[in-house]
Design a protein around this motif. Structure first.
Motif, PDB file in Angstrom:
ATOM      1  N   SER A   1      54.810  -0.436  22.099  1.00 20.16           N
ATOM      2  CA  SER A   1      55.551  -0.520  20.841  1.00 20.16           C
ATOM      3  C   SER A   1      54.812   0.178  19.713  1.00 20.16           C
ATOM      4  O   SER A   1      55.433   0.718  18.789  1.00 20.16           O
ATOM      5  CB  SER A   1      55.826  -1.983  20.472  1.00 20.16           C
ATOM      6  OG  SER A   1      54.622  -2.707  20.287  1.00 20.16           O
ATOM      7  N   GLU A   2      53.468   0.184  19.766  1.00 24.40           N
ATOM      8  CA  GLU A   2      52.695   0.896  18.752  1.00 24.40           C
ATOM      9  C   GLU A   2      53.011   2.387  18.795  1.00 24.40           C
ATOM     10  O   GLU A   2      53.189   3.038  17.756  1.00 24.40           O
ATOM     11  CB  GLU A   2      51.201   0.674  18.988  1.00 24.40           C
ATOM     12  CG  GLU A   2      50.303   1.207  17.880  1.00 24.40           C
ATOM     13  CD  GLU A   2      50.432   0.444  16.578  1.00 24.40           C
ATOM     14  OE1 GLU A   2      50.149   1.041  15.525  1.00 24.40           O
ATOM     15  OE2 GLU A   2      50.817  -0.740  16.610  1.00 24.40           O
TER      16      GLU A   2
ATOM     17  N   CYS B   1      55.805   3.695  19.933  1.00 24.45           N
ATOM     18  CA  CYS B   1      57.183   3.850  19.480  1.00 24.45           C
ATOM     19  C   CYS B   1      57.254   3.815  17.950  1.00 24.45           C
ATOM     20  O   CYS B   1      57.979   4.609  17.335  1.00 24.45           O
ATOM     21  CB  CYS B   1      58.060   2.755  20.078  1.00 24.45           C
ATOM     22  SG  CYS B   1      59.834   2.962  19.771  1.00 24.45           S
ATOM     23  N   ILE B   2      56.501   2.932  17.332  1.00 27.70           N
ATOM     24  CA  ILE B   2      56.473   2.835  15.866  1.00 27.70           C
ATOM     25  C   ILE B   2      56.011   4.153  15.251  1.00 27.70           C
ATOM     26  O   ILE B   2      56.596   4.651  14.281  1.00 27.70           O
ATOM     27  CB  ILE B   2      55.573   1.673  15.414  1.00 27.70           C
ATOM     28  CG1 ILE B   2      56.275   0.336  15.658  1.00 27.70           C
ATOM     29  CG2 ILE B   2      55.202   1.805  13.933  1.00 27.70           C
ATOM     30  CD1 ILE B   2      55.409  -0.879  15.381  1.00 27.70           C
ATOM     31  N   GLN B   3      54.957   4.741  15.810  1.00 32.64           N
ATOM     32  CA  GLN B   3      54.444   6.004  15.269  1.00 32.64           C
ATOM     33  C   GLN B   3      55.469   7.128  15.422  1.00 32.64           C
ATOM     34  O   GLN B   3      55.617   7.974  14.532  1.00 32.64           O
ATOM     35  CB  GLN B   3      53.127   6.376  15.961  1.00 32.64           C
ATOM     36  CG  GLN B   3      51.995   5.401  15.693  1.00 32.64           C
ATOM     37  CD  GLN B   3      51.775   5.154  14.209  1.00 32.64           C
ATOM     38  OE1 GLN B   3      51.740   6.104  13.415  1.00 32.64           O
ATOM     39  NE2 GLN B   3      51.620   3.892  13.824  1.00 32.64           N
ATOM     40  N   GLU B   4      56.210   7.128  16.539  1.00 27.29           N
ATOM     41  CA  GLU B   4      57.259   8.128  16.735  1.00 27.29           C
ATOM     42  C   GLU B   4      58.366   7.951  15.701  1.00 27.29           C
ATOM     43  O   GLU B   4      58.892   8.933  15.152  1.00 27.29           O
ATOM     44  CB  GLU B   4      57.838   8.001  18.148  1.00 27.29           C
ATOM     45  CG  GLU B   4      56.910   8.451  19.256  1.00 27.29           C
ATOM     46  CD  GLU B   4      56.821   9.970  19.332  1.00 27.29           C
ATOM     47  OE1 GLU B   4      57.705  10.660  18.783  1.00 27.29           O
ATOM     48  OE2 GLU B   4      55.852  10.465  19.938  1.00 27.29           O
ATOM     49  N   LEU B   5      58.727   6.710  15.418  1.00 26.79           N
ATOM     50  CA  LEU B   5      59.779   6.444  14.444  1.00 26.79           C
ATOM     51  C   LEU B   5      59.355   6.878  13.046  1.00 26.79           C
ATOM     52  O   LEU B   5      60.133   7.486  12.302  1.00 26.79           O
ATOM     53  CB  LEU B   5      60.131   4.954  14.450  1.00 26.79           C
ATOM     54  CG  LEU B   5      60.781   4.409  15.723  1.00 26.79           C
ATOM     55  CD1 LEU B   5      60.916   2.896  15.643  1.00 26.79           C
ATOM     56  CD2 LEU B   5      62.145   5.040  15.964  1.00 26.79           C
ATOM     57  N   LEU B   6      58.113   6.561  12.686  1.00 27.69           N
ATOM     58  CA  LEU B   6      57.616   6.947  11.364  1.00 27.69           C
ATOM     59  C   LEU B   6      57.568   8.461  11.219  1.00 27.69           C
ATOM     60  O   LEU B   6      57.908   9.012  10.167  1.00 27.69           O
ATOM     61  CB  LEU B   6      56.232   6.348  11.134  1.00 27.69           C
ATOM     62  CG  LEU B   6      56.186   4.829  10.906  1.00 27.69           C
ATOM     63  CD1 LEU B   6      54.745   4.331  10.916  1.00 27.69           C
ATOM     64  CD2 LEU B   6      56.872   4.455   9.601  1.00 27.69           C
ATOM     65  N   SER B   7      57.154   9.151  12.275  1.00 30.84           N
ATOM     66  CA  SER B   7      57.111  10.607  12.239  1.00 30.84           C
ATOM     67  C   SER B   7      58.512  11.189  12.062  1.00 30.84           C
ATOM     68  O   SER B   7      58.727  12.122  11.278  1.00 30.84           O
ATOM     69  CB  SER B   7      56.474  11.138  13.521  1.00 30.84           C
ATOM     70  OG  SER B   7      56.504  12.544  13.570  1.00 30.84           O
TER      71      SER B   7
END
Length: 238
Positions: free
Chosen positions: A28-29, A31-37
């Motif tokens: 999930s960490e 995935c979070i970074q991908e979403l923020l990018s």
């Protein structure tokens, strides 16, 4: 007479709660970074390989090539809707209800910690072709970043881990939500900028072009979720 071919057996992994929590946390960490990018407006869409497909009702729809199934993104400035209002309906269950009204089961199966859970979604035989008789076992993680940005990351567990948590019924196809989620940025006047990402592999015998076309519709659920958010009253943060 040729011998019959045995039906494929899905391998399952028996995994401890500690190992499951560790795996889901790190997955999930990422995935979070991908979403923020993907939500970073300062990055060039050309450099980041996002292609704008349409602007509908104030929603910008884009896609980016990633393997066989494209990643789709929608972005919308929601006026008079606070991040706390929107985040109450930005979850795997409410999203699935907007994808297809024939969702027949949506359950929180296991809480890993206060902001990280395992959810099962099951669609019936009257659902749309891409969801018909399908199930998804996903994690959902909700985070508030240092600048106040709210992020909800949702993606499927690997099939071996999912099989260990929930045996697949014979009449169901286990689909995969490769990555999805929301980034909700606070703006002035109780407004927010919402970015929604989805990359779905429904599995089964469906043409990839058909699935990619449907994914462009899935990212439009922001419009429906906005209406749900406007009907909610929120007294505090998530």
């Amino acid at each position: 007479m040729q011998p019959s071919t045995p039906a494929p057996v899905t391998q399952s992994w028996s995994i401890s709660d500690e190992s499951l929590g560790r795996y889901v946390y790190f997955a999930s960490e990422s995935c979070i970074q991908e979403l923020l990018s993907a939500s970073d407006a300062s990055r060039s869409d050309t450099a980041d390989k996002w292609k704008i497909l349409a602007l509908e009702n104030g929603i910008e729809i884009s896609k980016r090539r990633s393997g066989s199934f494209h990643i789709f993104r929608s972005r919308w400035l929601l006026r008079s809707v606070s991040p706390q209002q929107f985040i109450t309906v930005a979850n795997a269950i409410d999203a699935a209800k907007q994808w297809d009204p024939d969702l027949v089961e949506a359950k929180y199966k296991k809480d890993i910690c206060h902001n990280l859970s395992i959810i099962r979604l099951r669609f019936g035989d009257t659902s749309k072709p891409v969801f018909k008789n399908r199930e998804f076992t996903v994690y959902e993680r909700r985070e508030t970043m240092d600048d106040g940005t709210l992020v909800v990351a949702v993606a499927s567990l690997p099939k071996e881990i999912a099989a260990g948590l929930q045996l697949k019924q014979q009449n169901l196809i286990r689909g995969f939500l490769l990555q999805s989620g929301w980034v909700v940025e606070k703006l002035e006047d109780d407004s927010c900028m919402v970015t929604y990402i989805v990359q779905l592999d429904p599995a089964g015998w469906l043409p990839k072009f058909f699935v990619n076309r449907l994914n462009t519709r899935l990212v439009m659920i922001i419009d429906d979720l906005k209406k749900l958010a406007q009907a909610c009253r929120v007294d505090g943060p998530i």
